[in-house]
Design a protein around this motif. Structure first.
Motif, mmCIF file in Angstrom:
data_model
loop_
_atom_site.group_PDB
_atom_site.id
_atom_site.type_symbol
_atom_site.label_atom_id
_atom_site.label_comp_id
_atom_site.label_asym_id
_atom_site.label_seq_id
_atom_site.Cartn_x
_atom_site.Cartn_y
_atom_site.Cartn_z
ATOM 1 N N ALA B 180 -9.743 -1.151 -4.709
ATOM 2 C CA ALA B 180 -9.121 -0.168 -5.599
ATOM 3 C C ALA B 180 -9.111 1.195 -4.912
ATOM 4 O O ALA B 180 -10.009 1.513 -4.131
ATOM 5 N N SER B 181 -8.102 1.969 -5.204
ATOM 6 C CA SER B 181 -8.100 3.346 -4.722
ATOM 7 C C SER B 181 -8.796 4.200 -5.775
ATOM 8 O O SER B 181 -9.316 3.685 -6.755
ATOM 9 N N ALA B 182 -8.789 5.497 -5.578
ATOM 10 C CA ALA B 182 -9.531 6.384 -6.471
ATOM 11 C C ALA B 182 -9.139 6.201 -7.938
ATOM 12 O O ALA B 182 -9.983 6.303 -8.827
ATOM 13 N N ASN B 183 -7.864 5.939 -8.188
ATOM 14 C CA ASN B 183 -7.449 5.846 -9.585
ATOM 15 C C ASN B 183 -6.391 4.766 -9.842
ATOM 16 O O ASN B 183 -5.641 4.857 -10.820
ATOM 17 N N ALA B 184 -6.336 3.775 -8.972
ATOM 18 C CA ALA B 184 -5.355 2.715 -9.203
ATOM 19 C C ALA B 184 -5.820 1.405 -8.578
ATOM 20 O O ALA B 184 -6.669 1.402 -7.672
ATOM 21 N N PHE B 185 -5.296 0.309 -9.106
ATOM 22 C CA PHE B 185 -5.644 -1.004 -8.548
ATOM 23 C C PHE B 185 -4.645 -2.042 -9.014
ATOM 24 O O PHE B 185 -3.959 -1.850 -10.027
ATOM 25 N N ASP B 186 -4.555 -3.135 -8.257
ATOM 26 C CA ASP B 186 -3.694 -4.249 -8.647
ATOM 27 C C ASP B 186 -4.430 -5.114 -9.646
ATOM 28 O O ASP B 186 -5.611 -5.406 -9.466
ATOM 29 N N LEU B 187 -3.731 -5.502 -10.679
ATOM 30 C CA LEU B 187 -4.334 -6.371 -11.686
ATOM 31 C C LEU B 187 -3.365 -7.515 -11.971
ATOM 32 O O LEU B 187 -2.589 -7.460 -12.935
ATOM 33 N N PRO B 188 -3.420 -8.548 -11.140
ATOM 34 C CA PRO B 188 -2.405 -9.610 -11.188
ATOM 35 C C PRO B 188 -2.652 -10.628 -12.281
ATOM 36 O O PRO B 188 -2.651 -11.820 -12.027
ATOM 37 N N ILE B 189 -2.859 -10.158 -13.506
ATOM 38 C CA ILE B 189 -3.088 -11.097 -14.601
ATOM 39 C C ILE B 189 -2.186 -10.757 -15.770
ATOM 40 O O ILE B 189 -1.810 -9.602 -15.980
ATOM 41 N N SER B 190 -1.821 -11.764 -16.523
ATOM 42 C CA SER B 190 -0.895 -11.578 -17.642
ATOM 43 C C SER B 190 -1.593 -10.943 -18.838
ATOM 44 O O SER B 190 -2.813 -10.909 -18.918
ATOM 45 N N GLN B 191 -0.795 -10.467 -19.763
ATOM 46 C CA GLN B 191 -1.363 -9.869 -20.967
ATOM 47 C C GLN B 191 -2.031 -10.929 -21.832
ATOM 48 O O GLN B 191 -2.934 -10.618 -22.610
ATOM 49 N N GLY B 199 -10.480 -10.726 -27.022
ATOM 50 C CA GLY B 199 -10.521 -11.249 -28.380
ATOM 51 C C GLY B 199 -9.432 -10.690 -29.263
ATOM 52 O O GLY B 199 -9.618 -10.500 -30.458
ATOM 53 N N LEU B 200 -8.274 -10.404 -28.672
ATOM 54 C CA LEU B 200 -7.144 -9.862 -29.429
ATOM 55 C C LEU B 200 -5.956 -10.811 -29.341
ATOM 56 O O LEU B 200 -5.940 -11.717 -28.515
ATOM 57 N N SER B 201 -4.958 -10.590 -30.195
ATOM 58 C CA SER B 201 -3.725 -11.349 -30.068
ATOM 59 C C SER B 201 -2.851 -10.672 -29.019
ATOM 60 O O SER B 201 -3.014 -9.475 -28.750
ATOM 61 N N VAL B 202 -1.949 -11.424 -28.439
ATOM 62 C CA VAL B 202 -1.087 -10.851 -27.405
ATOM 63 C C VAL B 202 -0.266 -9.661 -27.936
ATOM 64 O O VAL B 202 -0.245 -8.614 -27.296
ATOM 65 N N PRO B 203 0.368 -9.777 -29.080
ATOM 66 C CA PRO B 203 1.151 -8.630 -29.554
ATOM 67 C C PRO B 203 0.301 -7.375 -29.729
ATOM 68 O O PRO B 203 0.741 -6.280 -29.386
ATOM 69 N N HIS B 204 -0.887 -7.558 -30.252
ATOM 70 C CA HIS B 204 -1.694 -6.371 -30.497
ATOM 71 C C HIS B 204 -2.167 -5.758 -29.186
ATOM 72 O O HIS B 204 -2.197 -4.530 -29.047
ATOM 73 N N LEU B 205 -2.534 -6.600 -28.245
ATOM 74 C CA LEU B 205 -2.920 -6.053 -26.947
ATOM 75 C C LEU B 205 -1.760 -5.248 -26.374
ATOM 76 O O LEU B 205 -1.941 -4.139 -25.871
ATOM 77 N N ASN B 206 -0.594 -5.818 -26.502
ATOM 78 C CA ASN B 206 0.593 -5.134 -25.980
ATOM 79 C C ASN B 206 0.765 -3.760 -26.613
ATOM 80 O O ASN B 206 1.047 -2.773 -25.931
ATOM 81 N N ARG B 207 0.553 -3.689 -27.900
ATOM 82 C CA ARG B 207 0.686 -2.397 -28.590
ATOM 83 C C ARG B 207 -0.372 -1.401 -28.119
ATOM 84 O O ARG B 207 -0.103 -0.208 -27.955
#
Lengths: 259, 259
Positions: B180-191, B199-207
């Motif tokens: 990771a850099s100072a304030n960014a990183f790759d996160l190759p995972i889906s929502q 422990g959330l639903s996908v729509p709520h996480l998205n919101r």
DNA sequence: CGAAATTTTGATCACGTTCAACTTCAGTGG
DNA sequence: CCACTGAAGTTGAACGTGATCAAAATTTCG
């Protein structure tokens, strides 16, 4: 005087911590004596006393000999989450003593008896007896596994399921150290504690407990739990007992690697 | 042939696992060489492949060299809870290999590279080098602490706070292993993965993610996270970085005990 | 016995789930 | 090149669960 004290102590060291260890590691008489010698002193603790404070350094390992405690964190909004209820055989200071500052507070939920050991002394012993270091790993892994199950509880199990799981977990853990009968055990903690452990409100926890009672799965009264229908509870909670494997002995390991 | 391979490997072993270890333990060149020799082979893993299956025995320790994986459990009702997302430097088989049967499944979320080591071989090495056993304890404690924080997340933090905390935690963990850099990183995972971790639903996480974006705290696009306002995020999430203490060296410990 | 903590019950309401539709995008084959 | 497909992301509306607040009942303890 000191001699007589040592004599009494030397007869049988029936610490719950020792009971727990024996489930996954073979200990010689010498091992046991070494462990016992690591304990600097034994101390009583009154109820509600803070044992570890979140954010402060802590450098002891205290083996719970009697009583229960809660490892928790309080957020800015005042909400408390208990991550674990410590029972006899558990260790205060794990994970606290392994970090520069304790990540959680620990409070005594009942009167307690603790066997106090310095973290440094324990680590020193680990260098001399690798078996102890491995035992420490096993204990930490057990702790992690327990927490992982709590995550599942809170994240995806419904409130009744959570409660059922918690009760079964208590039963299993207390059985390990001889503090439970086949289907009952003392649980000297308030419903507020349980609700903070399960991420529920007190009223809702109460309703769920009432539901388990109504469905004839448990009898709960006077801080004692009786599991009436263990099978049904296990099904409800998706409970699967975790069987910690034993630490292989040095020779055993070498032999297996050759074979 | 084997000689040349060994030579190449011998130059620099820049495993993320090693990077991680160095944060809390002093390793001699010999220690490093011994560790490296424990690795039986390195293997690529394709996305979606199951690495560990809940309920089956598992007896490897695999150090994640590249890619990400999820440790999870699926309940009867089909709900999935991810207890941890494994990143480079993490260990597949902790806790699985310490139990008679793995308590969780592990699945590859991306293509991965693993360094595979037999659990027995590692334990054998622990008997010979207590330092390794202590390192294992430290790793397990770190795992437990991480899980404990997840319990707080899911139990008492609000959905936005949870997400903020998760992102900060990823940043901290990836920084540890230079991903990771100072304030960014790759996160190759889906929502979907994130929602199952929180422990959330996908729509709520998205919101909630949309909310963090709207409030100018993060930029999230193309599986890359940029933390715009770190301070605000930390405040929102009640984030406190955990500083694992170093393992005291044998001599050091003895000296401190005398003093 | 009085005071405080704990347990229990009830009524209301907000939050987050659920279900559904729609969009966007990458990969694939016509 | 564009239609087709499937996965992932996004948005909307309705519902239900569990929180919240409040109060009563019960137990514990000084």
């Amino acid at each position: 005087m000191a001699g007589s004290v040592r004599k009494i102590g030397g007869s049988v060291w029936n610490s719950p911590f020792l009971l727990r260890l024996r489930h996954f590691v073979d200990l010689t008489a010498d091992d046991v004596e070494t462990l016992r010698a690591l304990i600097e002193f034994e101390t009583p603790v009154e109820q509600r006393r803070d044992l570890v404070v979140d954010g402060y350094p802590y450098s002891k390992l205290c083996f719970v000999k009697d009583g229960m405690a809660a490892r928790y964190k309080v957020l800015r909004n005042g909400k408390r989450q208990i991550v674990n209820v410590l029972v006899p055989g558990d260790i205060v200071g794990l994970p606290g003593s392994f970090l520069d500052q304790a990540p959680f507070s620990v409070i005594a939920l009942t009167e307690m008896k603790l066997e106090v050991c310095s973290h440094d002394a324990f680590v020193a012993a680990c260098y001399r007896r690798p078996k102890f270091a491995l035992a420490l790993s096993w204990l930490a892994v057990q702790e992690a596994t327990l927490y992982a199950e709590h995550i599942v509880d809170i994240g995806r199990r419904t409130p009744v399921e959570r409660l059922a799981h918690l009760l079964l977990e208590f039963h299993a853990r207390l059985s390990m150290v001889g503090r439970a009968s086949a289907n009952a055990f003392d649980l000297p903690i308030s419903q507020e504690v349980m609700s903070d452990a399960l991420g529920l409100s007190v009223p809702h926890l109460n309703r769920m407990l009432a539901k388990l009672r109504k469905d004839g799965m448990v009898v709960a009264a006077e801080r004692r739990i009786e599991l009436i229908d263990m099978k049904a509870l296990q099904r409800l909670a998706h409970f699967q007992p975790t069987a910690l494997s034993r630490i292989p002995a040095p020779l055993q390991v070498e032999q297996e690697l050759i074979a």
